[in-house]
Design a protein around this motif. Sequence first.
Motif, mmCIF file in Angstrom:
data_model
loop_
_atom_site.group_PDB
_atom_site.id
_atom_site.type_symbol
_atom_site.label_atom_id
_atom_site.label_comp_id
_atom_site.label_asym_id
_atom_site.label_seq_id
_atom_site.Cartn_x
_atom_site.Cartn_y
_atom_site.Cartn_z
ATOM 1 N N PHE A 215 78.266 81.636 -60.216
ATOM 2 C CA PHE A 215 77.095 81.566 -59.330
ATOM 3 C C PHE A 215 76.801 82.853 -58.574
ATOM 4 N N VAL A 216 77.620 83.881 -58.752
ATOM 5 C CA VAL A 216 77.417 85.108 -57.979
ATOM 6 C C VAL A 216 76.088 85.766 -58.355
ATOM 7 N N ASN A 258 75.316 79.260 -55.302
ATOM 8 C CA ASN A 258 74.699 80.211 -54.386
ATOM 9 C C ASN A 258 73.194 80.118 -54.559
ATOM 10 N N TRP A 259 72.446 80.370 -53.497
ATOM 11 C CA TRP A 259 70.992 80.435 -53.589
ATOM 12 C C TRP A 259 70.486 81.482 -52.613
ATOM 13 N N VAL A 289 76.189 80.875 -44.915
ATOM 14 C CA VAL A 289 75.156 81.859 -45.249
ATOM 15 C C VAL A 289 75.699 83.242 -44.921
ATOM 16 N N GLN A 290 75.528 84.166 -45.843
ATOM 17 C CA GLN A 290 75.935 85.560 -45.613
ATOM 18 C C GLN A 290 74.718 86.463 -45.694
ATOM 19 N N PHE A 332 75.586 79.351 -49.600
ATOM 20 C CA PHE A 332 76.620 78.774 -50.465
ATOM 21 C C PHE A 332 76.772 77.310 -50.099
ATOM 22 N N GLY A 333 76.931 76.470 -51.118
ATOM 23 C CA GLY A 333 77.146 75.068 -50.805
ATOM 24 C C GLY A 333 77.321 74.182 -52.009
#
Length: 480
Positions: A215-216, A258-259, A289-290, A332-333
């Motif tokens: 997902f990266v 990831n989105w 969240v980053q 992320f979740g």
Amino acid sequence: MRDLPARLRELLLETGYTLDGVRERLGTVAATALAREETTPALRATRDGDPLGTLIRLWWLGAPVEAPDWLPVDPLVEAGLLAVQDGLVSAKVHLQPWETGGYVVSDRKVRPGDPALREDHVVGAGGASANLAQLVSRRPAGRVLDLGTGCGVQVLHLAERAREIVATDVNRRALRMARLSWALSGIDGVDARQGSLFEPVEGERFDLVVSNPPFVISPRGRFTYRESGFEADGFCRDLVRLAPRFLSQGGTCQLLANWLHVEGEDWRDRVGGWLAGTGCDGWVVQRDVQDPAEYAELWLRDAAEQGTPRYRELYDDWLGWFEAMKVTGIGFGWITLHDSGSLDPVVRVEELGQRVELPVGGYVDEVLASVGVAHRLTDEELLGARLVLAEGVVEERTGPPGAEDPSRIVLRQTRGLCRTVRVGTVEAALAGVCDGDYPLGPLLAAIAELTDQDASDLRVRAPEALRPLIAEGFFHISTA
């Protein structure tokens, strides 16, 4: 050679090379230092040369050891798991005990100063693997698909409750290591197939699909274990949209993702749009969240590229790519899809930053059911339903000392997702009396009389106020 995994498993167990054994041997200080990628305390804790210390050095820390006579060195060298040079034995893989009691085989963990990763690097089990395992439903399943199995760790969690498991990965090396992980863990019969997304299982259906996908989100796909090569967050989007075609009636798909957070766009609309039109009930939870810089630093550090000559170039390229797409953050979740069979599917998208009760898989089916019931009950059905306050819900009242009425009433969950919600006096009164004995309508009539409110008006207003509390698990509908 065929019995080598069984022989090695027996040896690992005899020497105490288990998760508890390693933790006890290393102690808190060395284990905490390892989490910071510092190996010196762990090397000090294992310097006695005894079997357990030797295995920790060899398989976990990746340090060369003198060849012990109790280890079948030659067969392990022939199998490609060990190498011998100048009388010292070194591991060519990372072999770690896992919380299920099994073992996981992967490429050695990279640390600062190590050679660059190969493109088909097989990452070991870590935080994301544990996160997914905690999320997945605990109910028994018939056919299960582990999409993107990697080192095979999810199969270790699924084996006891699945009748049949299919595991796929685009990386051939990952499948080889996964098979060894399963053999060392005493698991057989897994159907391992190579291919991307759902290609290896076209036309098949499953009761449960789980995935810790690549997902990266990066400018280009350099490592198959974490990046798909799809544009931006397109891989997770396509995975969500395709999954329903492969679910049996009543089946569930659960994955990590990831989105992007994009300027001028609500992330809830972005991810919720992935689930729209799937025909499934859905639950999306953002756990973290980053900002773009944090995200790039995390994954450059993950590949041990921090401090290398290319670090600044790669970092700048990543940030420039995010900037061109107007990315403000990366979420992320968890994403869960459930084929409930309803013609009126419901999707809930929310953010949960607090600690939650683990494993979430122990009550995730109840979460999905609550969301569906709250959405589908008509007002009249709700007024005729018997509500029960969920276990572990407590009430907190805040106000000036001596005041007749509180200025703030909060319901707090001490179990499950540990949500909190501010409520009015009617909802608080219901929380005090809802035990499943009486329908909601008569209770509202009694509360209206006690609080000097219009009973008809309260019957009209109450369903709208109660639906979110049912969806969030503060109240349940009694089926008794």
